[in-house]
Design a protein around this motif. Sequence first.
Motif, PDB file in Angstrom:
ATOM      1  N   HIS A  53      44.973  44.442  40.792  1.00 29.82           N
ATOM      2  CA  HIS A  53      44.867  45.244  39.232  1.00 29.82           C
ATOM      3  C   HIS A  53      43.445  44.600  38.830  1.00 29.82           C
ATOM      4  O   HIS A  53      42.506  45.282  38.539  1.00 29.82           O
ATOM      5  N   VAL A  54      43.285  43.268  38.861  1.00 30.21           N
ATOM      6  CA  VAL A  54      42.126  42.515  38.517  1.00 30.21           C
ATOM      7  C   VAL A  54      40.746  43.003  39.297  1.00 30.21           C
ATOM      8  O   VAL A  54      39.850  43.117  38.591  1.00 30.21           O
ATOM      9  N   GLU A  64      36.916  34.738  40.148  1.00 28.28           N
ATOM     10  CA  GLU A  64      35.668  34.827  39.428  1.00 28.28           C
ATOM     11  C   GLU A  64      36.129  35.685  37.882  1.00 28.28           C
ATOM     12  O   GLU A  64      35.596  35.234  37.029  1.00 28.28           O
ATOM     13  N   TYR A  65      36.956  36.352  37.895  1.00 28.87           N
ATOM     14  CA  TYR A  65      37.531  36.887  36.789  1.00 28.87           C
ATOM     15  C   TYR A  65      37.918  35.879  35.798  1.00 28.87           C
ATOM     16  O   TYR A  65      37.592  35.930  34.436  1.00 28.87           O
ATOM     17  N   ARG A  67      37.324  32.723  35.876  1.00 29.82           N
ATOM     18  CA  ARG A  67      36.215  31.867  35.188  1.00 29.82           C
ATOM     19  C   ARG A  67      35.322  32.593  34.050  1.00 29.82           C
ATOM     20  O   ARG A  67      35.024  31.982  33.036  1.00 29.82           O
ATOM     21  N   ARG A  68      35.139  33.941  34.256  1.00 27.19           N
ATOM     22  CA  ARG A  68      34.383  34.618  33.116  1.00 27.19           C
ATOM     23  C   ARG A  68      35.351  34.843  31.992  1.00 27.19           C
ATOM     24  O   ARG A  68      34.709  34.778  31.002  1.00 27.19           O
ATOM     25  N   LEU A  69      36.506  35.083  31.963  1.00 27.97           N
ATOM     26  CA  LEU A  69      37.390  35.089  31.029  1.00 27.97           C
ATOM     27  C   LEU A  69      37.524  33.980  30.455  1.00 27.97           C
ATOM     28  O   LEU A  69      37.280  33.872  29.045  1.00 27.97           O
ATOM     29  N   GLN A  70      37.606  32.846  30.745  1.00 26.94           N
ATOM     30  CA  GLN A  70      37.715  31.590  30.313  1.00 26.94           C
ATOM     31  C   GLN A  70      36.523  31.308  29.500  1.00 26.94           C
ATOM     32  O   GLN A  70      36.371  30.491  28.392  1.00 26.94           O
ATOM     33  N   ALA A  71      35.232  31.783  29.973  1.00 32.60           N
ATOM     34  CA  ALA A  71      34.023  31.576  29.286  1.00 32.60           C
ATOM     35  C   ALA A  71      33.524  32.226  28.103  1.00 32.60           C
ATOM     36  O   ALA A  71      32.610  32.280  27.584  1.00 32.60           O
ATOM     37  N   GLY A  72      34.569  33.552  28.129  1.00 27.07           N
ATOM     38  CA  GLY A  72      34.555  34.418  26.967  1.00 27.07           C
ATOM     39  C   GLY A  72      33.517  35.425  27.386  1.00 27.07           C
ATOM     40  O   GLY A  72      32.851  36.170  26.323  1.00 27.07           O
ATOM     41  N   GLU A  73      33.153  35.592  28.582  1.00 28.24           N
ATOM     42  CA  GLU A  73      32.080  36.655  29.117  1.00 28.24           C
ATOM     43  C   GLU A  73      32.340  38.290  29.303  1.00 28.24           C
ATOM     44  O   GLU A  73      31.972  38.932  29.338  1.00 28.24           O
ATOM     45  N   ILE A  74      33.870  38.258  29.373  1.00 26.39           N
ATOM     46  CA  ILE A  74      34.409  39.407  29.631  1.00 26.39           C
ATOM     47  C   ILE A  74      35.797  39.678  28.822  1.00 26.39           C
ATOM     48  O   ILE A  74      36.452  38.764  28.609  1.00 26.39           O
ATOM     49  N   ALA A  75      36.268  40.979  28.748  1.00 21.98           N
ATOM     50  CA  ALA A  75      37.490  41.084  28.296  1.00 21.98           C
ATOM     51  C   ALA A  75      38.595  40.946  29.085  1.00 21.98           C
ATOM     52  O   ALA A  75      38.536  40.984  30.267  1.00 21.98           O
ATOM     53  N   GLU A  76      39.797  40.801  28.538  1.00 22.78           N
ATOM     54  CA  GLU A  76      41.198  40.347  29.321  1.00 22.78           C
ATOM     55  C   GLU A  76      41.441  41.749  30.157  1.00 22.78           C
ATOM     56  O   GLU A  76      41.517  42.737  29.399  1.00 22.78           O
ATOM     57  N   VAL A  77      42.039  41.650  31.118  1.00 24.68           N
ATOM     58  CA  VAL A  77      42.644  42.723  32.035  1.00 24.68           C
ATOM     59  C   VAL A  77      44.211  42.668  31.577  1.00 24.68           C
ATOM     60  O   VAL A  77      44.762  41.355  31.929  1.00 24.68           O
ATOM     61  N   GLU A  78      44.813  43.515  30.891  1.00 24.43           N
ATOM     62  CA  GLU A  78      45.950  43.531  30.788  1.00 24.43           C
ATOM     63  C   GLU A  78      46.986  43.452  32.011  1.00 24.43           C
ATOM     64  O   GLU A  78      46.797  43.797  32.859  1.00 24.43           O
ATOM     65  N   ASN A  79      47.850  42.353  31.921  1.00 23.01           N
ATOM     66  CA  ASN A  79      48.565  41.956  33.053  1.00 23.01           C
ATOM     67  C   ASN A  79      48.129  41.390  34.181  1.00 23.01           C
ATOM     68  O   ASN A  79      48.521  41.339  35.349  1.00 23.01           O
ATOM     69  N   ALA A  84      42.499  32.467  41.771  1.00 24.07           N
ATOM     70  CA  ALA A  84      41.783  33.108  43.069  1.00 24.07           C
ATOM     71  C   ALA A  84      42.955  33.427  43.969  1.00 24.07           C
ATOM     72  O   ALA A  84      44.133  33.286  43.994  1.00 24.07           O
ATOM     73  N   GLY A  85      42.527  34.537  44.797  1.00 21.16           N
ATOM     74  CA  GLY A  85      43.160  35.023  45.908  1.00 21.16           C
ATOM     75  C   GLY A  85      43.028  36.484  46.004  1.00 21.16           C
ATOM     76  O   GLY A  85      43.389  37.108  47.247  1.00 21.16           O
ATOM     77  N   GLY A  86      42.416  36.940  45.374  1.00 26.95           N
ATOM     78  CA  GLY A  86      41.998  38.352  45.196  1.00 26.95           C
ATOM     79  C   GLY A  86      40.612  38.716  45.390  1.00 26.95           C
ATOM     80  O   GLY A  86      39.735  38.238  44.604  1.00 26.95           O
ATOM     81  N   VAL A  87      40.173  39.503  46.444  1.00 24.67           N
ATOM     82  CA  VAL A  87      38.792  39.787  46.723  1.00 24.67           C
ATOM     83  C   VAL A  87      38.448  41.315  46.907  1.00 24.67           C
ATOM     84  O   VAL A  87      39.315  41.877  47.337  1.00 24.67           O
ATOM     85  N   PRO A  88      37.319  41.731  46.647  1.00 30.00           N
ATOM     86  CA  PRO A  88      36.888  42.871  46.781  1.00 30.00           C
ATOM     87  C   PRO A  88      36.539  43.170  48.031  1.00 30.00           C
ATOM     88  O   PRO A  88      36.016  42.661  48.847  1.00 30.00           O
ATOM     89  N   ILE A  89      36.716  44.708  48.570  1.00 30.21           N
ATOM     90  CA  ILE A  89      36.454  45.054  49.982  1.00 30.21           C
ATOM     91  C   ILE A  89      35.306  45.825  49.597  1.00 30.21           C
ATOM     92  O   ILE A  89      35.309  46.965  49.082  1.00 30.21           O
ATOM     93  N   MET A  90      34.268  45.465  50.093  1.00 28.21           N
ATOM     94  CA  MET A  90      32.835  46.143  50.293  1.00 28.21           C
ATOM     95  C   MET A  90      32.493  47.012  51.500  1.00 28.21           C
ATOM     96  O   MET A  90      32.600  46.275  52.574  1.00 28.21           O
TER      97      MET A  90
END
Length: 122
Positions: A53-54, A64-65, A67-79, A84-90
């Motif tokens: 979901h993240v 990375e989400y 780290r950025r959330l803790q730094a206040g750079e992005i909004a929280e994703v509900e639930n 670490a452990g999830g990565v995008p497939i590009m």
Amino acid sequence: MAEQAMAAAEAESRANNWNLTIVIADAEGVPVMVHRMDGASARTFDIAMRKVHVVTETGLSSGEYGRRLQAGEIAEVENGVTFAGGVPIMQNGERIGAITSSGARGIEDEQVSLAGAAAIGS
């Protein structure tokens, strides 16, 4: 591609004696392939799906989400989860899905997910 990624992720997990749940999902977060290895707790599926979901909501790895959330750079994703452990497939610069692992420490989960992604050139 999902079979190839799953095989590589499972091989990495087994090589390190980690019993994980591994999820490969499409770009919308719908599971394409799931494997809960012997010894992985039932809760690991929920955590792996929250990592999916993240990744699908942000396009970032789950670590990375966090780290950025803790730094206040992005909004929280509900639930969402912040470890670490999830990565995008590009593919060709486009996010086509996510691979996530759960059941070990976050950095170990990510190692397994990255092995799966790398196996298909992501």
